[in-house]
Every structure is written in structure tokens, then in C-alpha cells.
Design a protein around this motif. Structure first.
Motif, short mmCIF file in Angstrom:
data_model
loop_
_atom_site.label_atom_id
_atom_site.label_comp_id
_atom_site.label_asym_id
_atom_site.label_seq_id
_atom_site.Cartn_x
_atom_site.Cartn_y
_atom_site.Cartn_z
N VAL A 1 0.86 -1.18 0.00
CA VAL A 1 0.00 0.00 0.00
C VAL A 1 0.90 1.22 0.00
N SER A 2 0.59 2.20 -0.86
CA SER A 2 1.40 3.41 -0.96
C SER A 2 1.13 4.33 0.22
N ASP A 3 1.95 5.37 0.33
CA ASP A 3 1.77 6.36 1.40
C ASP A 3 0.42 7.05 1.32
N GLU A 4 -0.14 7.11 0.11
CA GLU A 4 -1.42 7.77 -0.10
C GLU A 4 -2.59 6.84 0.18
N GLY A 5 -2.31 5.60 0.61
CA GLY A 5 -3.37 4.66 0.94
C GLY A 5 -3.86 3.83 -0.22
N GLY A 6 -3.37 4.07 -1.43
CA GLY A 6 -3.79 3.30 -2.60
C GLY A 6 -2.88 2.09 -2.80
N VAL A 7 -3.23 1.27 -3.77
CA VAL A 7 -2.43 0.10 -4.07
C VAL A 7 -1.21 0.53 -4.88
N MET A 8 -0.05 0.13 -4.40
CA MET A 8 1.19 0.43 -5.10
C MET A 8 1.34 -0.58 -6.24
N LYS A 9 1.83 -0.12 -7.37
CA LYS A 9 2.01 -0.99 -8.52
C LYS A 9 3.48 -1.13 -8.84
N ARG A 10 3.83 -2.27 -9.40
CA ARG A 10 5.15 -2.46 -9.99
C ARG A 10 4.94 -2.34 -11.50
N ILE A 11 5.66 -1.41 -12.11
CA ILE A 11 5.46 -1.14 -13.53
C ILE A 11 6.77 -1.39 -14.27
N ALA A 12 6.76 -2.34 -15.20
CA ALA A 12 7.93 -2.64 -16.02
C ALA A 12 7.84 -1.83 -17.31
N VAL A 13 8.90 -1.07 -17.58
CA VAL A 13 8.91 -0.18 -18.74
C VAL A 13 10.10 -0.53 -19.63
N ASP A 14 9.83 -0.81 -20.90
CA ASP A 14 10.88 -1.15 -21.85
C ASP A 14 11.70 0.10 -22.18
N PHE A 15 12.98 -0.09 -22.41
CA PHE A 15 13.87 1.03 -22.70
C PHE A 15 13.81 1.43 -24.17
N ASP A 16 14.24 0.54 -25.06
CA ASP A 16 14.33 0.85 -26.50
C ASP A 16 12.94 0.85 -27.13
N GLY A 17 12.56 2.01 -27.67
CA GLY A 17 11.27 2.12 -28.34
C GLY A 17 10.16 2.60 -27.44
N THR A 18 10.38 2.62 -26.14
CA THR A 18 9.34 3.08 -25.21
C THR A 18 9.81 4.31 -24.44
#
Length: 90
Positions: free
Chosen positions: A21-38
Motif C-alpha cells: 500500500v502506498s503512502d497515499e493509501g492506494g495500491v502500489m504498482k510495480r510497472i515494467a517499462v521497456d527502454f528501447d522504443g518506449t
């Protein structure tokens, strides 16, 4: 999956809900972000130009408490360069 659509088409950024849970009380997400092209234009093995719309979106998610994961097939020196570029743009 969250799609960020720009003038150059649809840029995919994957999201996976994490149990934390984040500091703001919401659900924290893990976000995978591609490097090349994104995050940067695809000019592999060189580093492309920053894609500011995606980079700024990632910064917003990080500020909201989400965890960003750099997703790339780069390795060795090429990976170190990509990580350094990510640090430079925030």
C-alpha cells in the motif's frame, strides 16, 4: 496493461498490482517499462532520443508511490548506459 498513445502510435507500459500500500493509501504498482522504443526511440545499440511523454508519465507514477522496473534485453556496457540515461532524465 496501460497504453500511452502518442503521435507515433501506442506505447505499451505493463502494470502489475502489488500487494503493498502506498503512502497515499492506494495500491502500489510495480510497472515494467521497456527502454528501447518506449522510454527512448529505438536506435539499438545506440541510445535513442528521450520520449518525454512516457518519461513524464513514469515520473508521475513514481511520485504516486509506484515502483518502476527497467525492462530491457541490454546487457553489459549497453545496460549501464541505459541505466545512466534513465537517471539523467529522472
Amino acid at each position: 496493461m496501460t497504453d500511452i498513445t502518442g503521435s507515433d502510435g501506442c506505447l505499451s507500459v505493463e502494470e502489475q498490482a502489488a500487494p503493498e500500500v502506498s503512502d497515499e493509501g492506494g495500491v502500489m504498482k510495480r510497472i515494467a517499462v521497456d527502454f528501447d522504443g518506449t522510454l527512448f526511440t529505438d536506435e539499438y545499440p545506440k541510445i535513442g532520443k528521450p520520449k518525454w511523454r512516457v518519461i513524464n508519465w513514469c515520473k508521475e507514477r513514481k511520485e504516486k508511490g509506484d515502483v518502476l522496473i527497467l525492462w530491457t534485453c541490454r546487457e553489459g556496457e549497453s545496460l549501464r548506459e541505459a541505466v545512466e540515461m534513465c537517471r539523467e532524465v529522472g
